[in-house]
Write an enzyme that holds these catalytic residues in place. Structure first.
Site, PDB file in Angstrom:
ATOM      1  N   SER A  41       0.716  -1.122   0.075  1.00  0.00           N
ATOM      2  CA  SER A  41      -0.070  -0.004   0.164  1.00  0.00           C
ATOM      3  C   SER A  41       0.839   1.276  -0.158  1.00  0.00           C
ATOM      4  O   SER A  41       1.940   1.197   0.525  1.00  0.00           O
ATOM      5  CB  SER A  41      -0.799  -0.020   1.186  1.00  0.00           C
ATOM      6  N   ASP A  42       0.327   2.135  -0.594  1.00  0.00           N
ATOM      7  CA  ASP A  42       0.946   3.709  -0.452  1.00  0.00           C
ATOM      8  C   ASP A  42       0.768   4.073   1.010  1.00  0.00           C
ATOM      9  O   ASP A  42      -0.018   3.462   1.639  1.00  0.00           O
ATOM     10  CB  ASP A  42       0.394   4.637  -1.404  1.00  0.00           C
ATOM     11  N   TRP A  43       1.340   4.885   1.499  1.00  0.00           N
ATOM     12  CA  TRP A  43       1.397   5.008   3.134  1.00  0.00           C
ATOM     13  C   TRP A  43       0.277   5.739   3.270  1.00  0.00           C
ATOM     14  O   TRP A  43      -0.158   6.811   2.972  1.00  0.00           O
ATOM     15  CB  TRP A  43       2.669   6.148   3.348  1.00  0.00           C
ATOM     16  N   GLY A  44      -0.381   5.115   4.323  1.00  0.00           N
ATOM     17  CA  GLY A  44      -1.748   5.545   4.639  1.00  0.00           C
ATOM     18  C   GLY A  44      -2.796   5.463   3.661  1.00  0.00           C
ATOM     19  O   GLY A  44      -4.071   5.905   3.755  1.00  0.00           O
ATOM     20  N   ALA A  45      -2.774   4.272   2.528  1.00  0.00           N
ATOM     21  CA  ALA A  45      -3.672   4.278   1.604  1.00  0.00           C
ATOM     22  C   ALA A  45      -4.631   3.090   1.880  1.00  0.00           C
ATOM     23  O   ALA A  45      -5.463   2.898   0.898  1.00  0.00           O
ATOM     24  CB  ALA A  45      -2.989   4.008   0.328  1.00  0.00           C
TER      25      ALA A  45
END
Length: 726
Positions: A257-261
């Site tokens: 995942s992208d960071w916080g996605a």
């Protein structure tokens, strides 16, 4: 006889390599199955989410190490603290800054892309990174996108051809490339929640091909999901997108995942996400809510599995993929030690910069400028001295050094008097904030005009920078025009001295209302550590420019396809966004709608001249399994060496579906000495002419008449050929 023995030896080696590779893969599979059987459910769950800002835990009792990641499409990012978004303040993490990926795309040279990947992979390996978060291949849809500089332009074919060798270069070092952002992350504004609505056809023809090439041809080991939603599911756990990735393309790597996605535990488990990173922005530092054990794929998922709501088989699949990645990276005993800041890396960075710089206008041969002449050269503009390795968001770099354009000019033009004036100031580069400048811009402009009056030649270094709402992650540009009063400054300079050449430092197209007044224009990109040296060699003529634009420059913003259809097309209404331009993105839009760009996709001038002649095809009529082979002779008819990019576009007149007038399907960069001619071949498969048929959810090759366009830009077509597909 010797030749026969040589061929036999090669065949034996090939068989042995294949045998060893298959044997190693089988051994790793057995090891993975053995490890999986020994892992507890809690240990499995721990492996699929972060333990720090940029790492996931191993299993110490089984000797499984941690997995370490780093940002780095253009260089390995400085070390970040364990739990805070702050630099760790190491003293040994300064690296070589390579040119931004827009510059790499502008080289139209896949061999350089391989060199780029190898050098970057070596630096990542030296820094003990297992996963490098890049490259980016999101399509350039609007020139306002703050992150376009990290991507490979507006054409899916170009991006596909350039991304594959980059991946291969990185991964030969035992470091995983992580291609991003999958998918449809084509703007920064509202990126964390905007729901993108796009047709299946545009999805498959425009926005997915580079990802597909990364998987099927590049054999990439990891993919990073995008922040946005697609048809009301977040991309990190999007059933349709991840089914395409893992089932249709047989991707056997890891989705990160992208960071916080990440936004949902059950969807993450069922719809393909393998590693969750960055949920919450503060890790353990502020609250229990954001602690790593409370990630969606941590304790909440553990409870769902223990209760029987989620089958453990879904967790096992994720862990198998992670272990497979580990055997190629952190548990790979055969990978090299890597190296950093070597002369070879600097040389690679310089070659890419030099081949990517694009000459767009050159009236009366303003460039090159003779280094022997004793003249006064005014270097004006903040971008002549501003450090561009800093800022930009997650692609920020801590470069060992950065040669500025001003330094490059001063070092190259020893006989000239080089005068400098800042001209304007943008303020400090702070991510997510706009900090007012401490300089008096009126005073700076006045000083620049005075310098211009007493100079023979003016080199104006302007454009954008990596400040917030410029070429920077987190938001988009607010305007298509040059910021910080540059248009006014340029007009005032031109009133006192018309001998002006402009060098744009940017990763995006900008409006150029002054284009008819200036003598010359160079698109200079963000070139990394060797910026000033590379630019000075182009300006002086020591290197002949050969870059080509990887995206179109519209004359005005409304001429761009995303903006033509109004706010619902870009940027959306903050909830939904509709890609009303469908498949007509970039030059496809300009060509089909007959909207002339300021500068065309594929455009770029040289200090020499080229002649393209004897264009032909191997057949007139093709059957479905045939290959199209285009031959042409390229002659350097000028008085110095240089390189030209031959571009082949294909169009389907009278198609039963809407199509672009033409689409890039092949290209080749040709280096020629003065007076030299080469006959080259460009080959493509007929299946590459297929369109995505939504009624059958598959590709279809339409029979009938096609047109082949051969030229050196999307707007400069030298020859058209008509063929038939039966």
């Amino acid at each position: 006889m010797k030749y026969t023995q040589f061929i036999i030896a090669i065949l034996i080696c090939s068989v042995l390599i294949l045998f060893c590779s298959n044997n190693l893969n089988a051994q790793n599979k057995n090891n993975i199955d053995s490890i999986l059987s020994k892992l507890t459910l809690k240990e499995k769950i721990a492996m699929i989410h972060a333990q720090s800002k940029f790492s996931t835990p191993g299993v110490p009792r089984l000797g499984i190490p941690e997995l370490w990641m780093s940002d780095g499409p253009h260089g390995v990012r400085a070390e970040i603290s364990w739990d805070k978004w702050e630099h760790a303040e190491w003293t040994n993490d300064s690296i070589t800054a390579f040119p931004a990926l827009t510059c790499l795309a502008a080289t139209f040279n896949p061999k350089l892309s391989k060199e780029y990947g190898i050098s970057l992979g070596e630096e990542a390996r030296y820094r003990k990174k297992d996963v490098l978060l890049g490259p980016g291949v999101n399509i350039y849809r609007t020139p306002l996108n703050g992150r376009n500089f990290e991507y490979m332009g507006e054409d899916p074919y170009l991006a596909s051809k350039m991304v594959v060798p980059y991946i291969q270069g990185i991964q030969q070092n035992g470091v995983a490339a992580c291609v991003k952002h999958y998918a449809l992350n084509n703007q920064e504004k509202w990126r964390t929640h905007i729901n993108v609505e796009v047709s299946d056809r545009a999805l498959h023809e425009i926005y997915l091909p580079a990802f597909k090439a990364a998987v099927e041809k590049g054999k990439v080991w990891s993919i990073m999901s995008a922040y946005n939603q697609f048809r009301w599911q977040y991309c990190s756990h999007n059933e349709k997108l991840n089914t395409i990735l893992k089932k249709d393309w047989n991707f056997n790597g890891v989705i990160i995942s992208d960071w916080g996605a990440t936004h949902n535990t059950k969807q993450s488990a069922l719809y393909g996400l393998d590693i969750e990173m960055g949920t919450g922005t503060d890790g353990l530092t502020h609250s229990l809510k954001n602690a790593y054990d409370n990630y969606y794929m941590a304790l909440p998922l553990l409870k769902m599995v223990e209760s029987g709501e989620i089958e453990e088989a879904f967790i096992d699949d994720k862990v198998k993929r992670i272990l497979g990645l580990m055997f190629k990276t952190t548990m790979n005993k055969n990978r090299s030690f890597g190296k950093m800041n070597t002369k070879e890396h600097h040389s690679t960075a310089k070659k890419i910069a030099s081949e990517g710089i694009v000459l767009l206008k050159n009236n009366n041969s303003f460039f090159p400028i003779d280094t022997i002449k004793k003249i006064k050269i005014a270097v004006i503009g903040e971008n002549a001295t501003k450090k561009m390795t800093l800022g930009g968001g997650s692609s920020e770099l801590k470069a060992q050094f950065e040669i500025s354009p001003l330094e490059g000019i001063q070092n190259k033009f020893k006989n000239a008097t080089v005068l400098h004036a800042m001209g304007y100031s943008s303020g400090p580069s702070i991510y997510g904030e706009i900090i007012p400048t401490e300089f008096d811009n009126k005073k700076l402009k006045k000083e620049a005009i005075e310098v211009a009056k007493k100079s023979d030649i003016i080199l104006y270094f302007g454009g954008l920078n990596k400040n917030h709402q410029q070429d920077c992650e987190g938001d988009d540009r607010k305007s298509f025009e040059l910021p910080f009063g540059q248009n006014e400054l340029l007009n005032e300079i031109l009133k006192v001295n018309q001998n002006v050449g402009v060098v744009l430092i940017s990763g995006n197209a900008v409006e150029t209302p002054w284009i008819l007044k200036i003598k010359a224009l160079i698109q200079g990109w963000y070139l990394g550590s060797i910026t000033g040296e590379a630019l000075a060699e182009i300006i002086s003529g020591d290197v002949n420019p050969s870059g080509k634009l990887p995206f179109s420059f519209p004359k005005k913003l409304k001429d761009n396809s995303a903006h033509y259809y109004g706010e619902l097309s870009y940027p959306g209404d903050s909830i939904n966004q509709y890609y009303k331009d469908d498949i007509l993105v970039g030059y496809r839009w300009h060509d089909t709608k007959k909207i002339k760009p300021q500068f065309a996709f594929g455009e770029g001038l040289s200090y020499t001249t080229f002649k393209i002649s004897n264009v032909g095809a191997n057949k007139k009529v093709y059957k479905q399994d045939d290959k199209i082979i285009i031959t042409t002779t390229v002659t350097n008819s000028g008085d110095r060496e240089g390189a030209e990019v031959i571009q082949v576009y294909i169009g389907k007149p009278n198609s039963k579906v809407n199509r672009a007038l033409k689409e890039l399907k092949a290209f080749k960069k040709v280096h020629l000495e003065k007076g030299e001619s080469k006959t080259i071949e460009l080959q493509l498969n007929l299946k590459d002419l297929s369109y995505y048929n939504e009624s059958i959810s598959n590709w279809e090759l339409e029979k009938g008449n096609y047109t082949i366009f051969v030229g050196n830009s999307s707007q400069n077509i030298i020859k058209k050929l008509n063929i038939i597909i039966k």
